[in-house]
Design an enzyme around this catalytic site. Structure first.
Site, PDB file in Angstrom:
ATOM      1  CE  LYS A   1      -3.092   2.532   3.114  1.00  0.00           C
ATOM      2  NZ  LYS A   1      -3.907   2.496   4.393  1.00  0.00           N
TER       3      LYS A   1
ATOM      4  CE  LYS B   1      -6.558   8.704   8.156  1.00  0.00           C
ATOM      5  NZ  LYS B   1      -6.683   7.466   9.107  1.00  0.00           N
TER       6      LYS B   1
ATOM      7  NE  ARG C   1     -10.315  -1.810   4.664  1.00  0.00           N
ATOM      8  CZ  ARG C   1     -10.697  -1.687   6.021  1.00  0.00           C
ATOM      9  NH1 ARG C   1     -11.948  -2.388   6.162  1.00  0.00           N
ATOM     10  NH2 ARG C   1      -9.928  -1.353   6.887  1.00  0.00           N
TER      11      ARG C   1
HETATM   12  N1  BES Z   1      -4.031   4.761   6.996  1.00  0.00           N
HETATM   13  C1  BES Z   1      -5.034   4.199   7.982  1.00  0.00           C
HETATM   14  C2  BES Z   1      -4.757   3.290   8.968  1.00  0.00           C
HETATM   15  C3  BES Z   1      -3.696   3.794  10.190  1.00  0.00           C
HETATM   16  C4  BES Z   1      -4.058   4.225  11.405  1.00  0.00           C
HETATM   17  C5  BES Z   1      -2.357   3.903   9.714  1.00  0.00           C
HETATM   18  C6  BES Z   1      -3.391   4.597  12.166  1.00  0.00           C
HETATM   19  C7  BES Z   1      -1.372   4.109  10.737  1.00  0.00           C
HETATM   20  C8  BES Z   1      -1.850   4.780  11.701  1.00  0.00           C
HETATM   21  C9  BES Z   1      -6.137   3.640   7.247  1.00  0.00           C
HETATM   22  O1  BES Z   1      -6.422   4.014   5.870  1.00  0.00           O
HETATM   23  C10 BES Z   1      -7.556   3.986   8.057  1.00  0.00           C
HETATM   24  O2  BES Z   1      -7.718   4.894   8.035  1.00  0.00           O
HETATM   25  N2  BES Z   1      -8.124   2.841   8.377  1.00  0.00           N
HETATM   26  C11 BES Z   1      -9.488   3.305   9.025  1.00  0.00           C
HETATM   27  C12 BES Z   1     -10.234   2.096   8.701  1.00  0.00           C
HETATM   28  C13 BES Z   1     -11.812   2.106   9.241  1.00  0.00           C
HETATM   29  C14 BES Z   1     -12.384   3.336   8.521  1.00  0.00           C
HETATM   30  C15 BES Z   1     -12.346   1.038   8.859  1.00  0.00           C
HETATM   31  C16 BES Z   1      -8.964   2.911  10.591  1.00  0.00           C
HETATM   32  O3  BES Z   1      -8.299   2.545  11.023  1.00  0.00           O
HETATM   33  O4  BES Z   1      -9.533   3.976  11.136  1.00  0.00           O
HETATM   34 ZN    ZN Z   2      -4.665   4.772   4.776  1.00  0.00          ZN
HETATM   35 ZN    ZN Z   3      -7.526   5.861   5.704  1.00  0.00          ZN
END
Ligand code: BES
Ligand code: ZN
Ligand code: ZN
Length: 496
Positions: free
Chosen positions: A265, A277, A351
Site C-alpha cells: 500500500k 480524519k 484495502r
Molecule cells: N491509514 C489508515 C490506518 C492507520 C491508522 C495507519 C493509524 C497508521 C496509523 C487507514 O487508511 C485507515 O484510515 N483505516 C481506518 C479504517 C476504518 C475506517 C475501518 C481506521 O483504521 O480507522
Molecule cells: Zn490509509
Molecule cells: Zn484511511
C-alpha cells in the site's frame, strides 16, 4: 560507513572505542570478557562486584583510557540473560552502541563478539544493527551535526578460519540494511516531496540501477485496465495515481516454481477523504505508503542477493484527498476483478487500492502473495507498536513467513480469519462493503476484504500500521520510519 574485520587480540586493538557485551548471569573473569578483565588488571570483575555493572539489557558503561588496553575507550553493553540472547538482541546492542558513541563524537569503534558468537548470522545481525542505527531523519534540517558521524566500524572476535563466514554475513547484512534504509528514507519524505508520481520515479531509478524491470502505469493505463477501486481513491486528488510494477526474473528460476507477488500500500497521504480524519496527528499520515516502500526496498535487496525465485512487486500509489471529485460514502465502485464495492467509509482506502493491486499481481503471474500495508488503527489496539499483524488464507505459506520473521528478528503475530468475520463485509447494495458491519475486529475485516481479491492464491497480509513508525527514538533506532518487515520478506524469498 566502512565495515571491516579486525583479528588482533582485544587488548591490542587501536580504536576510539572497543565495544563488547556482558550478560546478567555471566562471569566477568571467563571467556572473552575474562581476557579484557585480565588485560585491565581485574577492572571488569571489580565493576561487577561493586554492583555498578549488572549486564541488564542495553545498560551502557563507558570507561575512558582503560589501563592495559590500546583502545581509547571501553564500552560495555548489557546483554541481559544469556539464555534469552539471540540475533535480534545482538542487532539491537550493535545499533545502541553505535548511537551511544555517535552522540559522543566518536568516529570509529570496534565491536567484539563473545566466544561462540563468531557466526555468519551474528556478522549479518551486527552489520544490520550498525547500518540501520546510523540512519537519521535530519534530511531537511539545515544545521545537521556533521561532526557526529561514524566513519569506520570493525568487528573483532572472528578467527582466521571464520573470516570467510564473517565476510559473507557482512555483505548480506549490508545489502539488507541499506535496502531497509532506502525504504525508510522514502517513508520519511513528506507528502509534498513524495507524490505518487515522485514515488514512481524513485522506484524506477532504483530498479534501473539494480537491473530490475519496471513498468509504471499512469492514470490512463490504470483506467484502461479498469482498476476502479484504485481510481475511486485517486479521484479526490489533483495528483494522479500510479501503479508501480517492478519485476525480478532470474534466468535460473525453476519452471513451475512459486512466483512471489509483493504488494504494498502506498497512500502518499491519507486525509481520510470525505470521511476525513481529525486534525490531531494527521501529519503522520505521510507514512501511509510504508507498505509500498517496504516492497520497493525488498526488491532492491533481492536484486543484489539474486535468489532463484521470480518476484513481482506491485505498488498502488495514490493520495486520499477530499477534493471536489472525491468519492463519497455510499458510492459503489467496480474493482478490476469485476467485484462491486460499497464504499461506506472513504478512510478505509488502503484495502480498495490493494484489491486492484492483488488482482493485477495474480494476472501478472504471481502464485504466492504477500501484501504489506498500514491498514488499520485497530492493529495498534490489538498489538501496539510491538508486533506486526499477520493474516493468511494458507497456513503452510503463512508458517513460512512466520519462520522467516523469527530468523530475521522481527516480531510478528498471526490473527484469526474465521469465516464468521467474512459476514461483516457482506454488502447490502453491492458485493462487498469496505468496512465491517459487526462490532470490533477491524483489522480482521480489513484483511478479509483483501482476501476476497486473493481468492484461492496463497496470500499473506501484514498490517504494519502500528510498527512502521517509531513515535519515540529507541536506543538502536531513530524516531520515525522503521522499515519493518523488509528483512522478513527478503528472508522469505531467499529461503524458498
Ligand atoms: N491509514 C489508515 C490506518 C492507520 C491508522 C495507519 C493509524 C497508521 C496509523 C487507514 O487508511 C485507515 O484510515 N483505516 C481506518 C479504517 C476504518 C475506517 C475501518 C481506521 O483504521 O480507522
Ligand atoms: Zn490509509
Ligand atoms: Zn484511511
Amino acid at each position: 560507513m566502512q565495515i571491516t574485520l579486525d583479528s588482533k587480540p582485544l587488548n591490542a586493538i587501536d580504536t576510539d572505542a572497543l565495544v563488547t557485551y556482558l550478560f546478567e548471569d555471566g562471569d566477568a573473569t571467563q571467556g572473552r570478557i575474562g581476557e579484557l578483565d585480565q588485560a585491565t588488571a581485574g577492572l571488569l570483575a571489580k565493576l561487577v562486584k561493586s554492583g555498578e555493572v549488572v549486564g541488564k539489557t542495553l545498560e551502557m558503561t563507558l570507561i575512558h583510557a582503560p589501563a592495559g588496553l590500546t583502545a581509547a575507550r571501553l564500552l560495555l553493553v548489557g546483554a541481559g540473560k544469556s539464555d534469552a540472547f539471540n540475533g535480534a538482541t545482538l542487532r539491537k546492542l550493535a545499533g545502541a552502541a553505535l548511537r551511544y558513541l555517535k552522540t559522543r563524537s566518536v568516529h570509529s569503534f570496534t565491536f567484539a563478539v563473545r566466544e561462540n558468537g563468531a557466526t555468519e548470522e551474528a556478522a549479518q545481525a551486527l552489520v544490520e544493527g550498525f547500518i540501520t542505527a546510523d540512519f537519521e531523519t535530519d534530511k531537511y534540517k539545515t544545521d545537521k551535526k556533521n561532526d557526529k558521524s561514524i566513519e569506520k566500524v570493525s568487528i573483532a572476535g572472528f578467527g582466521d578460519a571464520e573470516k570467510a563466514t564473517a565476510e559473507k554475513g557482512i555483505a548480506r547484512g549490508r545489502i539488507i540494511a541499506e535496502a531497509q534504509n532506502f525504504a525508510r528514507d522514502l517513508v520519511n519524505e513528506p507528502s509534498n516531496k513524495l507524490t505518487p508520481r515522485i514515488l514512481a520515479e524513485k522506484a524506477e531509478a532504483m530498479a534501473k540501477e539494480a537491473g530490475l524491470t519496471v513498468d509504471l502505469l499512469d492514470e490512463k493505463k490504470i483506467a484502461d485496465l479498469k482498476m476502479g477501486a484504485l481510481l475511486s481513491v485517486a479521484q479526490g486528488s489533483v495528483e494522479p495515481p500510479r501503479m508501480i510494477v517492478i519485476t525480478y526474473s532470474p534466468a535460473n528460476a525453476k519452471p513451475g516454481a512459486p512466483v512471489v507477488g509483493l504488494v504494498g500500500k502506498a497512500v502518499t497521504f491519507d486525509t481520510g477523504g470525505i470521511s476525513i480524519k481529525p486534525a490531531d496527528g494527521m501529519e503522520k499520515m505521510k507514512y501511509d505508503m510504508a507498505g509500498g516502500a517496504t516492497m520497493i526496498g525488498a526488491m532492491k535487496a533481492l536484486a543484489a542477493l539474486k535468489p532463484a525465485v521470480k518476484v513481482i512487486c506491485v505498488v498502488p500509489a495514490t493520495e486520499n484527498m477530499p477534493g471536489g471529485k472525491a468519492q463519497k460514502p455510499g458510492d459503489i465502485q467496480t474493482a478490476m476483478s469485476g467485484k462491486t464495492i460499497e464504499v461506506l467509509n472513504t478512510d478505509a482506502e488502503g484495502r480498495l487500492i490493494l484489491a486492484d493491486a492483488v488482482h493485477y499481481a495474480k494476472q501478472l503471474g504471481a502464485t504466492h502473495l504477500v501484501d504489506a500495508a498500514t491498514l488499520t488503527g485497530a492493529i495498534v489496539v490489538a498489538l501496539a507498536n510491538i508486533n506486526v499483524g499477520v493474516f493468511g488464507n494458507d497456513q503452510p505459506w503463512t508458517d513460512k513467513l512466520l519462520a522467516s520473521a523469527k530468523a530475521a528478528g522481527e516480531k510478528m503475530w498471526q490473527l484469526p480469519m474465521d469465516d464468521e468475520y467474512r459476514e461483516f463485509i457482506k454488502g447490502s447494495f453491492a458485493d462487498i462493503q469496505n468496512i465491517g458491519s459487526g462490532k470490533g475486529g477491524g483489522s480482521i475485516t480489513g484483511a478479509w476484504f483483501i482476501r476476497e481479491f486473493a481468492g484461492d492464491t496463497p496470500w499473506i497480509h501484514l498490517d504494519i500500521a502500528g510498527t512502521a513508525w517509531n513515535d519515540d527514538a529507541k536506543a538502536w533506532l531513530a524516531k520515525g520510519p522503521t522499515g519493518v518487515s523488509l528483512r522478513t520478506l527478503v528472508q522469505l524469498v531467499t529461503s524458498l
